[in-house]
Motif scaffolding. Structure first.
Motif, PDB file in Angstrom:
ATOM      1  N   LEU A  81       0.834  -1.203   0.000  1.00 55.15           N
ATOM      2  CA  LEU A  81       0.000   0.000   0.000  1.00 55.15           C
ATOM      3  C   LEU A  81       0.876   1.264   0.000  1.00 55.15           C
ATOM      4  O   LEU A  81       0.587   2.251  -0.692  1.00 55.15           O
ATOM      5  CB  LEU A  81      -0.908  -0.009   1.230  1.00 55.15           C
ATOM      6  CG  LEU A  81      -1.954   1.120   1.309  1.00 55.15           C
ATOM      7  CD1 LEU A  81      -2.906   1.059   0.112  1.00 55.15           C
ATOM      8  CD2 LEU A  81      -2.735   1.017   2.614  1.00 55.15           C
ATOM      9  N   LYS A  82       1.982   1.237   0.744  1.00 55.33           N
ATOM     10  CA  LYS A  82       2.904   2.372   0.766  1.00 55.33           C
ATOM     11  C   LYS A  82       3.508   2.624  -0.610  1.00 55.33           C
ATOM     12  O   LYS A  82       3.636   3.769  -1.055  1.00 55.33           O
ATOM     13  CB  LYS A  82       4.022   2.111   1.789  1.00 55.33           C
ATOM     14  CG  LYS A  82       5.060   3.203   1.851  1.00 55.33           C
ATOM     15  CD  LYS A  82       6.137   2.878   2.868  1.00 55.33           C
ATOM     16  CE  LYS A  82       7.224   3.958   2.875  1.00 55.33           C
ATOM     17  NZ  LYS A  82       8.285   3.629   3.849  1.00 55.33           N
ATOM     18  N   ALA A  83       3.891   1.521  -1.283  1.00 54.69           N
ATOM     19  CA  ALA A  83       4.465   1.669  -2.624  1.00 54.69           C
ATOM     20  C   ALA A  83       3.451   2.286  -3.582  1.00 54.69           C
ATOM     21  O   ALA A  83       3.784   3.158  -4.394  1.00 54.69           O
ATOM     22  CB  ALA A  83       4.937   0.309  -3.134  1.00 54.69           C
ATOM     23  N   ASP A  84       2.181   1.838  -3.512  1.00 55.35           N
ATOM     24  CA  ASP A  84       1.138   2.408  -4.385  1.00 55.35           C
ATOM     25  C   ASP A  84       0.954   3.899  -4.095  1.00 55.35           C
ATOM     26  O   ASP A  84       0.831   4.722  -5.031  1.00 55.35           O
ATOM     27  CB  ASP A  84      -0.180   1.664  -4.168  1.00 55.35           C
ATOM     28  CG  ASP A  84      -0.092   0.197  -4.628  1.00 55.35           C
ATOM     29  OD1 ASP A  84       0.834  -0.111  -5.421  1.00 55.35           O
ATOM     30  OD2 ASP A  84      -0.921  -0.615  -4.182  1.00 55.35           O
ATOM     31  N   TYR A  85       0.912   4.236  -2.809  1.00 53.78           N
ATOM     32  CA  TYR A  85       0.736   5.648  -2.449  1.00 53.78           C
ATOM     33  C   TYR A  85       1.939   6.487  -2.918  1.00 53.78           C
ATOM     34  O   TYR A  85       1.782   7.639  -3.339  1.00 53.78           O
ATOM     35  CB  TYR A  85       0.580   5.796  -0.941  1.00 53.78           C
ATOM     36  CG  TYR A  85      -0.795   5.410  -0.435  1.00 53.78           C
ATOM     37  CD1 TYR A  85      -1.894   5.423  -1.288  1.00 53.78           C
ATOM     38  CD2 TYR A  85      -0.999   5.048   0.900  1.00 53.78           C
ATOM     39  CE1 TYR A  85      -3.147   5.070  -0.820  1.00 53.78           C
ATOM     40  CE2 TYR A  85      -2.250   4.702   1.371  1.00 53.78           C
ATOM     41  CZ  TYR A  85      -3.334   4.709   0.500  1.00 53.78           C
ATOM     42  OH  TYR A  85      -4.570   4.381   0.959  1.00 53.78           O
ATOM     43  N   LYS A  86       3.150   5.916  -2.869  1.00 52.69           N
ATOM     44  CA  LYS A  86       4.341   6.670  -3.266  1.00 52.69           C
ATOM     45  C   LYS A  86       4.278   7.031  -4.745  1.00 52.69           C
ATOM     46  O   LYS A  86       4.667   8.131  -5.152  1.00 52.69           O
ATOM     47  CB  LYS A  86       5.606   5.860  -2.972  1.00 52.69           C
ATOM     48  CG  LYS A  86       6.898   6.655  -3.171  1.00 52.69           C
ATOM     49  CD  LYS A  86       8.102   5.854  -2.752  1.00 52.69           C
ATOM     50  CE  LYS A  86       9.372   6.689  -2.876  1.00 52.69           C
ATOM     51  NZ  LYS A  86       9.575   7.270  -4.178  1.00 52.69           N
TER      52      LYS A  86
END
Length: 368
Positions: A81-86
């Protein structure tokens, strides 16, 4: 981002772990995470942990493994999820840069004429301020300035052109007036100092001349007195010698006369011989008197030579003393001038140098 509120399971065992296995972005919030962990805790700790049997021990190990897998699954979901948000955040930053760079360039381009005007105005004001500072610095001179240096600086101040200072004209005129006024007062004070120094030097020279004249007159008087004493002494010695010789001759003559009278009867020739002896005695007396006179004259000549030698020695000593006084006066005046240049008044500087020259200041001396 808004998320829906998820009701925590209350009764079914293993429901919390199931939710962890099927996480969604909507429930991946701090509140929901804490709620799910609390539900799992209640579910797991409600299980009987019997370690007395193998089945009980296997059940504990199995549940601990499930908890570990759920932990790993939750962390992996968060990382993804962090990678998608980044990716989304980076895209937003790119759009921000487009707006920022484009509008900033437009701002600079549109404002360029005003910016150029402001910079030119700032430079113009800076030039005027610098010129005003230059006018103020006209009154600043190094050390103790000479009269000529102050006069030259006053001429420069009077020649300052204030017609080019635009809105600073009033300040320029005031600064010029102040500089001219200060320099005029400094010039007047310098003229006064020069006059005082000249008068002091004149008085010092007159005093030195009077002292030298008095010394010469005293030396001449002493010389005359020595010569007179020597001449009188020589005269008295010559008189004493002549009197002694006359006395001796008279005694001899009387003795001869008495002898002649006693022997008068003996023979005429004895009388004649006596006369010759008398004449010879007179001659010797005269010669003795002449020798005494010569000795007196020689003594007077030697005394004159001695007096002349003493006079020459005194003149040489006086010349050396005069040269030493002149040298010391030159050194002391230079020291007074240096102390005056350092900030002392003339009176204080002179008092300090006089005390040092007399040896009244311990461990301080003047190299002559």
């Amino acid at each position: 981002m808004t998320t829906d509120t998820l009701e925590a399971p209350k009764t079914e065992t293993g429901k919390g772990l199931a939710i962890i296995a099927d996480l969604t972005p909507e429930i991946f919030t701090p509140e929901k995470a804490a709620e799910i962990v609390a539900d799992v805790r209640r579910e797991v700790l409600a299980i009987d942990r019997d370690v007395s049997t193998k089945k009980g021990r296997d059940a504990i190990a199995s549940m601990a493994a499930k908890i570990a897998r759920s932990k790993t699954a939750a962390d992996a979901f968060g990382k993804q999820l962090k990678a998608d948000y980044k990716v989304k955040v980076d895209a937003i930053d790119g759009i921000r840069r487009i707006f920022w760079d484009g509008l900033e360039a437009l701002q600079k381009e549109f404002r360029a004429p005003l910016t150029e005007f402001e910079e030119a105005e700032k430079a113009r004001v800076s030039r005027h301020e610098s010129a005003l500072a230059d006018i103020a610095r006209l009154t600043v001179l190094d050390g103790v300035p000479t009269t000529d240096a102050i006069a030259d600086r006053l001429t420069v101040a009077q020649a300052v052109d204030t017609s080019t200072f635009q809105e600073f004209t009033a300040r320029a005129e005031a600064a010029k007036a102040e500089a001219v006024g200060k320099l005029a007062m400094m010039l007047e004070a310098a003229h006064q100092r020069d006059a005082e120094r000249a008068e002091l030097e004149r008085l010092r020279q007159e005093a030195a001349e009077r002292e030298a004249q008095a010394a010469r007159e005293k030396a001449e008087q002493e010389q005359r007195e020595r010569e007179e004493r020597a001449a009188e002494q020589a005269r008295q010695e010559a008189e004493r010698a002549a009197a002694a010789e006359r006395t001796r001759v008279e005694q001899e003559a009387r003795q001869i006369q008495e002898k002649a009278e006693r022997e008068k009867a003996e023979a005429e020739e004895r009388a004649a011989q006596a006369e010759r002896d008398r004449l010879d005695a007179d001659r010797r007396a005269k010669e003795a008197e002449e020798r005494a006179q010569q000795r007196a004259e020689e003594a007077a000549r030697q005394e004159r030579q001695r007096i002349e030698g003493e006079r020459k020695a005194e003149e040489e000593a006086r010349s050396r003393r005069e040269a030493d006084r002149t040298h010391r006066a030159t050194v002391n005046n230079a020291a007074v001038a240096a102390l005056t240049a350092a900030g002392l008044s003339y009176g204080d500087a002179k008092t300090a140098i006089t005390a040092i020259a007399k040896g009244d200041v311990p461990r301080v001396s003047i190299a002559y």
